[in-house]
Structure formats: structure tokens, C-alpha cells
Design a protein around this motif. Sequence first.
Motif, PDB file in Angstrom:
ATOM      1  N   SER A  29       0.846  -1.193   0.000  1.00  0.00           N
ATOM      2  CA  SER A  29       0.000   0.000   0.000  1.00  0.00           C
ATOM      3  C   SER A  29       0.882   1.242   0.000  1.00  0.00           C
ATOM      4  CB  SER A  29      -0.907  -0.004   1.237  1.00  0.00           C
ATOM      5  OG  SER A  29      -1.814   1.084   1.196  1.00  0.00           O
ATOM      6  N   SER A  30       0.251   2.388  -0.192  1.00  0.00           N
ATOM      7  CA  SER A  30       0.950   3.663  -0.118  1.00  0.00           C
ATOM      8  C   SER A  30       1.291   3.952   1.342  1.00  0.00           C
ATOM      9  CB  SER A  30       0.079   4.779  -0.690  1.00  0.00           C
ATOM     10  OG  SER A  30       0.584   6.053  -0.314  1.00  0.00           O
ATOM     11  N   LYS A  32       2.359   6.730   2.642  1.00  0.00           N
ATOM     12  CA  LYS A  32       1.816   8.035   3.028  1.00  0.00           C
ATOM     13  C   LYS A  32       0.316   7.926   3.326  1.00  0.00           C
ATOM     14  CE  LYS A  32       3.536  11.497   0.926  1.00  0.00           C
ATOM     15  NZ  LYS A  32       3.932  12.504  -0.088  1.00  0.00           N
ATOM     16  N   GLU A  33      -0.371   7.115   2.512  1.00  0.00           N
ATOM     17  CA  GLU A  33      -1.815   6.971   2.697  1.00  0.00           C
ATOM     18  C   GLU A  33      -2.139   6.322   4.038  1.00  0.00           C
ATOM     19  OE1 GLU A  33      -5.091   3.999   0.790  1.00  0.00           O
ATOM     20  OE2 GLU A  33      -3.914   5.184  -0.635  1.00  0.00           O
ATOM     21  N   ALA A  36      -1.364   8.695   6.888  1.00  0.00           N
ATOM     22  CA  ALA A  36      -2.393   9.737   6.998  1.00  0.00           C
ATOM     23  C   ALA A  36      -3.633   9.195   7.708  1.00  0.00           C
ATOM     24  CB  ALA A  36      -2.749  10.254   5.604  1.00  0.00           C
ATOM     25  N   GLU A  37      -4.026   7.957   7.389  1.00  0.00           N
ATOM     26  CA  GLU A  37      -5.183   7.350   8.043  1.00  0.00           C
ATOM     27  C   GLU A  37      -4.955   7.211   9.551  1.00  0.00           C
ATOM     28  OE1 GLU A  37      -6.072   3.690   6.131  1.00  0.00           O
ATOM     29  OE2 GLU A  37      -6.531   4.610   4.198  1.00  0.00           O
ATOM     30  N   HIS A  45       5.714  10.436  10.467  1.00  0.00           N
ATOM     31  CA  HIS A  45       5.697   9.665   9.213  1.00  0.00           C
ATOM     32  C   HIS A  45       7.118   9.343   8.768  1.00  0.00           C
ATOM     33  CE1 HIS A  45       6.229   9.721   4.826  1.00  0.00           C
ATOM     34  NE2 HIS A  45       5.048   9.120   4.723  1.00  0.00           N
TER      35      HIS A  45
END
Length: 352
Positions: A29-30, A32-33, A36-37, A45
Motif C-alpha cells: 500500500s501507499s 503516506k496513505e 495519513a489514516e 511519518h
Amino acid sequence: MVKSSGGNGAQSTEQALSLYQELRARGASSFKEVAAEMKLAQEEHDRCRDELLRLGLVVPTGRQHANRLELQEGQTPEAESDAVTVIAPEIALLRLLEHERSRLRDHLYQADRSYSALETLAGSYLRAETVARASGVEVEILSDYRRIQQVLKDISDTVQDGLSSMHPVVRGREIPERALSRDRQQIDRGVQVRSIFGQRLTAVPEDARYLEQKAEIGVQVRLSPVVPMNMIIADHQFAVLPVDPEDPSAGAILARGPALVRSYLALFEHCWHSATPFASPETGEQGGDGLTEQQRAALQMLASGMKDEKIARSLGVSLRTVSRMLSELMQELGASSRFEAGVRATRLGWLD
């Protein structure tokens, strides 16, 4: 926010662990995504990403994770993206140890001795972890193609003794050059690599050439009229097989632990002994033509179930001569037993 440095360190580790667990649940998966979640600040991060990359628990996805169709269609690999795929903890540990071993080996003999001690301690840790979960097996569903490719690479990097696989088809989503590279890497390390393919593949020139290439680099290749499903088994410890044999896009299952893997290995061995050794078109049609009348007669009697003593009397030769003759024929047929040699000789038309 915790102010003490000790508290911040513990919190940072907890955040990295939580992030890793979430990524592992997704397979790939990303970064960063997901961060962020979880509502991580940019500093958090970056810190978590650096720690997970340093430990080898995640790797950025790129060209090595793409499938053949994506590359043929000219789709851009994810090399520059933020996407990552996860590495199992035991694989990351083994890779760190192997990297350290190679580095130290180039310097001092004493350093290599230090690694041996480290390896012993790590091995004890891994064995302890295995014993802790010996009552069951670990199964992971792999739904993301990038995660599947990473698992295959992990197995290729860590297999020590033997890798066995079966494939109904040759050209799926896998890139042939990538598979050959993994085969070559394993054989160079002394791993026994065995593969079963569908017999009909030899009728397709491109597929037949691929099988020849595998045989040329040292893979033991056999053919069978029926191959039930794709399956890869490594060292009695790992098995990769499809979620649905009829639908390759449904994903794969990664099984860890000999308690379950032994059953899949038994299925492979049954298929292996029922299959015939692959021969290139140049040599495949010559089978049996070079047999002497004595060898052909011995094979016919062997296929009928006759004992060595009776074969020796019928041929008028010593028991030692019969034993040597049948051993040579078994080797030529690629058979592991005399019964199997008789079956293969019949199937190949050597006794017609």
C-alpha cells in the motif's frame, strides 16, 4: 505529547509497530496513505518510514513487483511512488544476518567467528519462536500481486535445501526472465530445484524453449498430462498455492510450518514420481533407440514385475551384471525406483 526522550522513543517504536501491522494486513500500500489514516504528523511519518526501511521490514515497490502484462503494456513501474510492500520479520532478520555475514567475511577471520556466534543466537531465537507456535500453522492470504512477488523473492533468498514447484501453464502473469533468475540464484547456492509442467506445453515453441532454458541452468524438469494447480514448496517450511486453482486472479495462500507443508509436499512427490523427465526436441525422440537387446529384455522383465534373480537366469548373466544394468537404465530414465523405471520405459515407448 510525552516530553521525556525515553517516552518519545517508546511512542515512536509503538507508532512504527502499529504502522507495520497495518501495512502487513494490506500486503502492499501507499505508505503516506496509511500514515495519513493513522493521523501521523510529517515528522512521525518520516521517522516511522526510516525505521521500518532500516530494519528491512518494508521495501519500496518497483519494477521487480510488476507483472509481465503490465510491463508489456508499457505501464510505469512504481519505482518513484510511495508504495511499499511488507517483509515478514523472520525474513528481514535472515537478510540482515546474511548481509552482515558477507560484509564480515571480506574482512577478518575473527569477524566471521563473531558472526557464527551471532548466527547461533539468532537460530536459537528463531527455533524458540517456531516451538512457541508448533501446535499450529501460520497461513496468510496474499491478495496483492506485489506482495506475492515479494514472498517469492523472500523464499528465493532464504531457501537452503530444496525448492519444488508445479505449474499447469508457463506464461501467466510471471515474467520468465525473473523466474529463471531466481532458479539460477538458488542452484548457484546448491539448492535442489524441481519443477513439474503440463505435458502439452512442449507443443508450443516458446514454452518448450523456456523449459529447455530451465533444464540448461540445472532445474530438474518433469512433464505430466495433468498438473492439478500452481504450487511452490521451500525447505518443508513454506508453501505457496492458489486461493482458487480455477481463478489465478483470486490470490495466493502462503502456508508456514512443516505440519501443513508436509501434506503439500506429499502431493508434489506423488505428481513427481508419476511425471516423465523433460527432454529437448533434439534428444526427446531418441529415447530407447540406443538400447541393446539385452537391456530392452531386462526392462521388459522388470516392467512385468520379475525379480532380479530371475532376470539374471533368463538372460544368462550374473546378478551383479543385472544390478549394474538396471541401475544405469534407472539413471537414464530419471527414475528413483526400479518399478518407476519400468513404468517410465513403458510410457516412453522404449519397450514397443
